[in-house]
Scaffold this active site. Structure first.
Site, PDB file in Angstrom:
ATOM      1  N   LYS A   1      -6.206   5.752  11.653  1.00 10.09           N
ATOM      2  CA  LYS A   1      -7.597   5.515  12.071  1.00 10.09           C
ATOM      3  C   LYS A   1      -7.537   5.163  13.559  1.00 10.09           C
ATOM      4  O   LYS A   1      -7.614   3.980  13.923  1.00 10.09           O
ATOM      5  CB  LYS A   1      -8.203   4.350  11.274  1.00 10.09           C
ATOM      6  CG  LYS A   1      -8.307   4.616   9.783  1.00 10.09           C
ATOM      7  CD  LYS A   1      -9.148   3.561   9.078  1.00 10.09           C
ATOM      8  CE  LYS A   1      -8.449   2.230   9.034  1.00 10.09           C
ATOM      9  NZ  LYS A   1      -9.183   1.228   8.209  1.00 10.09           N
TER      10      LYS A   1
ATOM     11  N   GLY B   1      -2.873  -1.438  14.220  1.00 10.45           N
ATOM     12  CA  GLY B   1      -1.505  -1.193  14.676  1.00 10.45           C
ATOM     13  C   GLY B   1      -0.698  -2.481  14.818  1.00 10.45           C
ATOM     14  O   GLY B   1       0.503  -2.445  15.100  1.00 10.45           O
TER      15      GLY B   1
ATOM     16  N   ASP C   1      -4.381   0.909  11.160  1.00 10.92           N
ATOM     17  CA  ASP C   1      -5.695   0.451  11.595  1.00 10.92           C
ATOM     18  C   ASP C   1      -5.571  -0.113  13.014  1.00 10.92           C
ATOM     19  O   ASP C   1      -5.546   0.652  13.970  1.00 10.92           O
ATOM     20  CB  ASP C   1      -6.172  -0.596  10.572  1.00 10.92           C
ATOM     21  CG  ASP C   1      -7.602  -1.020  10.783  1.00 10.92           C
ATOM     22  OD1 ASP C   1      -8.483  -0.522  10.085  1.00 10.92           O
ATOM     23  OD2 ASP C   1      -7.837  -1.875  11.658  1.00 10.92           O
TER      24      ASP C   1
ATOM     25  N   GLY D   1       0.766  -1.242   0.000  1.00 10.62           N
ATOM     26  CA  GLY D   1       0.000   0.000   0.000  1.00 10.62           C
ATOM     27  C   GLY D   1       0.795   1.290   0.000  1.00 10.62           C
ATOM     28  O   GLY D   1       0.346   2.297  -0.526  1.00 10.62           O
TER      29      GLY D   1
ATOM     30  N   ARG E   1      -6.153   0.952  -6.192  1.00  7.75           N
ATOM     31  CA  ARG E   1      -4.846   1.520  -5.821  1.00  7.75           C
ATOM     32  C   ARG E   1      -4.462   2.697  -6.719  1.00  7.75           C
ATOM     33  O   ARG E   1      -3.725   3.572  -6.331  1.00  7.75           O
ATOM     34  CB  ARG E   1      -3.736   0.467  -5.953  1.00  7.75           C
ATOM     35  CG  ARG E   1      -3.782  -0.650  -4.940  1.00  7.75           C
ATOM     36  CD  ARG E   1      -2.459  -1.414  -4.981  1.00  7.75           C
ATOM     37  NE  ARG E   1      -2.553  -2.736  -4.390  1.00  7.75           N
ATOM     38  CZ  ARG E   1      -2.419  -2.989  -3.086  1.00  7.75           C
ATOM     39  NH1 ARG E   1      -2.217  -2.012  -2.241  1.00  7.75           N
ATOM     40  NH2 ARG E   1      -2.497  -4.227  -2.634  1.00  7.75           N
TER      41      ARG E   1
ATOM     42  N   GLU F   1       4.318   3.986   6.233  1.00  6.05           N
ATOM     43  CA  GLU F   1       3.095   3.165   6.149  1.00  6.05           C
ATOM     44  C   GLU F   1       1.964   3.984   5.527  1.00  6.05           C
ATOM     45  O   GLU F   1       1.876   5.198   5.725  1.00  6.05           O
ATOM     46  CB  GLU F   1       2.733   2.679   7.563  1.00  6.05           C
ATOM     47  CG  GLU F   1       1.433   1.910   7.677  1.00  6.05           C
ATOM     48  CD  GLU F   1       1.398   0.599   6.931  1.00  6.05           C
ATOM     49  OE1 GLU F   1       1.705   0.599   5.726  1.00  6.05           O
ATOM     50  OE2 GLU F   1       1.027  -0.420   7.543  1.00  6.05           O
ATOM     51  N   ASP F   2       1.109   3.326   4.782  1.00  5.54           N
ATOM     52  CA  ASP F   2      -0.016   4.023   4.165  1.00  5.54           C
ATOM     53  C   ASP F   2      -1.086   4.389   5.189  1.00  5.54           C
ATOM     54  O   ASP F   2      -1.486   5.536   5.296  1.00  5.54           O
ATOM     55  CB  ASP F   2      -0.624   3.179   3.021  1.00  5.54           C
ATOM     56  CG  ASP F   2      -0.954   1.743   3.418  1.00  5.54           C
ATOM     57  OD1 ASP F   2      -0.720   1.356   4.591  1.00  5.54           O
ATOM     58  OD2 ASP F   2      -1.441   0.992   2.559  1.00  5.54           O
TER      59      ASP F   2
HETATM   60  P1  IMP Z   1      -3.201  -2.911  10.832  1.00  5.19           P
HETATM   61  O1  IMP Z   1      -4.569  -3.348  11.247  1.00  5.19           O
HETATM   62  O2  IMP Z   1      -2.856  -1.557  11.450  1.00  5.19           O
HETATM   63  O3  IMP Z   1      -2.165  -3.927  11.143  1.00  5.19           O
HETATM   64  O4  IMP Z   1      -3.262  -2.693   9.259  1.00  5.19           O
HETATM   65  C1  IMP Z   1      -2.727  -3.638   8.401  1.00  5.19           C
HETATM   66  C2  IMP Z   1      -2.750  -3.211   6.979  1.00  5.19           C
HETATM   67  O5  IMP Z   1      -4.078  -3.262   6.513  1.00  5.19           O
HETATM   68  C3  IMP Z   1      -2.263  -1.797   6.657  1.00  5.19           C
HETATM   69  O6  IMP Z   1      -0.886  -1.760   6.423  1.00  5.19           O
HETATM   70  C4  IMP Z   1      -3.014  -1.495   5.389  1.00  5.19           C
HETATM   71  O7  IMP Z   1      -2.269  -1.905   4.256  1.00  5.19           O
HETATM   72  C5  IMP Z   1      -4.251  -2.329   5.507  1.00  5.19           C
HETATM   73  N1  IMP Z   1      -5.366  -1.455   5.837  1.00  5.19           N
HETATM   74  C6  IMP Z   1      -5.791  -1.072   7.058  1.00  5.19           C
HETATM   75  N2  IMP Z   1      -6.829  -0.229   6.973  1.00  5.19           N
HETATM   76  C7  IMP Z   1      -7.044  -0.049   5.640  1.00  5.19           C
HETATM   77  C8  IMP Z   1      -7.972   0.754   4.885  1.00  5.19           C
HETATM   78  O8  IMP Z   1      -8.805   1.501   5.417  1.00  5.19           O
HETATM   79  N3  IMP Z   1      -7.874   0.651   3.528  1.00  5.19           N
HETATM   80  C9  IMP Z   1      -6.967  -0.135   2.888  1.00  5.19           C
HETATM   81  N4  IMP Z   1      -6.075  -0.876   3.564  1.00  5.19           N
HETATM   82  C10 IMP Z   1      -6.116  -0.836   4.922  1.00  5.19           C
HETATM   83 MG    MG Z   2      -0.193  -1.802   4.292  1.00  3.96          MG
END
Ligand code: IMP
Ligand code: MG
Length: 175
Positions: free
Chosen positions: A129, A103, A101, A42, A163, A97-98
């Protein structure tokens, strides 16, 4: 199920946020050559724009993680599926990081990189978020935060779609 996209941050706003982040990073790393580590897939669009806005020498590398289980976000069971190539010992590292969510992905990646002896380890994220957070992560440079649940565009996907969109969109699902 149909999906609808609503623009949240147009390309101009993203560009402004990246210019601000680049100014902060350039000020903090004056005279140094940090390694920016993008989290695949991402972050590649964000990283590409960020390094050009930085206007300073940087090196780049990539890392990739996957989480078991289905759904739009990590299940908490994160493993690294593509490691960095660079030797980061005694180097200044900025993880890019993009979107953050739960974390969970970052927690695992930052811990992993921390064992490689970097001189410093910081985090730059385009979108946060905070309402989704399960693991605490310190964000050093942040573009936007949102209360929305799922964004696409500007590198972010939903099942590999969207994307390519130049702005960031909220994805709404019609039942
Ligand atoms: P985590 O839940 O913070 O570990 O997020 C894991 C990955 O999920 C991130 O690196 C994003 O690539 C993807 N992700 C989380 N939230 C979103 C979203 O709202 N849109 C698209 N990808 C997401
Ligand atoms: Mg990602």
């Amino acid at each position: 199920m149909k999906t609808r996209l609503k623009q949240l941050f147009p390309p101009e706003e993203i560009h402004l946020a990246i210019t601000r982040l680049a100014n902060e990073i350039r000020r903090d790393y004056a005279g140094k050559t940090p390694i920016l580590i993008g989290i695949l897939k991402g972050s590649f669009v964000f990283l590409a724009d960020l390094i050009r806005a930085l206007k300073m020498p940087v090196e780049i590398d990539f890392i990739r993680a996957a989480s078991y289980g289905s759904g739009d976000t990590s299940s908490g069971n994160v493993r690294i599926t593509k490691d960095i190539d660079a030797n980061i010992e005694n180097r200044e590292i900025i993880v890019v990081e993009d979107i953050i969510d739960t974390g969970m992905t970052l927690k695992v990646i930052l811990k992993h990189l921390g064992t490689r002896g970097p001189a410093s380890l910081k985090l730059c994220a385009l979108v946060d978020k905070p309402h989704c957070r399960q693991a605490h992560v310190e964000i050093d440079y942040l573009g936007f935060h949102t209360k929305e649940n799922f964004l696409v565009g500007y590198g972010l996907d939903y099942n590999e779609r969207y994307r390519y969109l130049p702005g960031l969109y909220v994805m709404e699902k019609d039942k």
